[in-house]
Design an enzyme around this catalytic site. Structure first.
Site, PDB file in Angstrom:
ATOM      1  N   LEU A 149       0.842  -1.200   0.000  1.00  0.00           N
ATOM      2  CA  LEU A 149       0.000   0.000   0.000  1.00  0.00           C
ATOM      3  C   LEU A 149       0.877   1.250   0.000  1.00  0.00           C
ATOM      4  O   LEU A 149       0.676   2.156  -0.817  1.00  0.00           O
ATOM      5  CB  LEU A 149      -0.927   0.017   1.217  1.00  0.00           C
ATOM      6  CG  LEU A 149      -1.621   1.350   1.512  1.00  0.00           C
ATOM      7  CD1 LEU A 149      -2.588   1.719   0.388  1.00  0.00           C
ATOM      8  CD2 LEU A 149      -2.324   1.302   2.851  1.00  0.00           C
ATOM      9  N   TYR A 150       1.836   1.313   0.893  1.00  0.00           N
ATOM     10  CA  TYR A 150       2.675   2.505   0.987  1.00  0.00           C
ATOM     11  C   TYR A 150       3.447   2.740  -0.312  1.00  0.00           C
ATOM     12  O   TYR A 150       3.544   3.871  -0.789  1.00  0.00           O
ATOM     13  CB  TYR A 150       3.629   2.406   2.178  1.00  0.00           C
ATOM     14  CG  TYR A 150       2.926   2.271   3.501  1.00  0.00           C
ATOM     15  CD1 TYR A 150       1.789   3.023   3.804  1.00  0.00           C
ATOM     16  CD2 TYR A 150       3.362   1.365   4.459  1.00  0.00           C
ATOM     17  CE1 TYR A 150       1.130   2.887   5.010  1.00  0.00           C
ATOM     18  CE2 TYR A 150       2.713   1.232   5.673  1.00  0.00           C
ATOM     19  CZ  TYR A 150       1.597   1.983   5.942  1.00  0.00           C
ATOM     20  OH  TYR A 150       0.945   1.842   7.137  1.00  0.00           O
TER      21      TYR A 150
END
Length: 184
Positions: A149-150
């Protein structure tokens, strides 16, 4: 349907039971660490420019939370990471990433709601409109859904294999320039 709701430091502090329920379900920490985690989170709420989002079901149950604040000297994470980046990459890189940083301290989603865009919505919501130059965070140094996600939001590795003082687990320190608009 999940709705995001911004809460201030006072409401965050009185909602710590619900916050810790989500944290416990997501992270599975040893029970003896929860008292310390509660104290840390309560302290974070007093930091400069603290902001928090709750992800809530229609019935008001909190299923996710994320918060951050302006990083400053005197904050434990900020100091430890500043020293580590300086030792690894020098003062110029440290200043580039930490002199005007929004520190994402916690991002957690109950396992029943993971993989549904809740974490992405919270991170982008927290970063929207921030005046800092960068956003930084730490996450387990493993190929997890959180790390993916990051990365998808533009965060890149500043340090990997980092062990916080007193810890054993390896973390990655990540950073991205703000705004995140190009990744939303």
């Amino acid at each position: 349907m999940i709705e995001l709701r911004r809460v201030g430091p006072e409401e965050f502090a009185v909602s710590l039971d619900a916050v810790l329920d989500v944290y416990t379900a997501a992270m599975l920490p040893p029970a003896d660490q929860l008292t310390g985690r509660r104290a840390i989170m309560r302290g974070h709420a007093s930091y400069s420019r603290f902001t928090c989002l709750f992800a809530e079901r229609a019935d008001g149950r909190t299923v996710g939370f994320a918060y951050g604040f302006h990083g400053e000297p005197g904050q434990w994470w900020h100091g430890v990471v500043r020293q580590a980046i300086t030792e690894h990459d020098g003062q110029a890189r440290t200043r580039e990433w930490l002199d005007d940083a929004f520190e994402l301290a916690e991002v957690h989603v109950h396992p029943d709601y993971q993989g549904k865009g809740v974490g992405r919505a919270m991170v982008t919501g927290l970063c929207a409109g921030r005046l800092e130059r960068t956003a930084v965070l730490s996450t387990r140094d493993q190929e997890t859904a959180a790390r993916h996600l990051y990365r998808s939001l533009g965060f890149g590795d500043l340090l990997t294999g980092f062990v916080f003082p007193g810890g054993q687990e390896r973390y990655a320190i990540l950073g991205t320039p703000l705004p995140l608009a190009q990744y939303v």
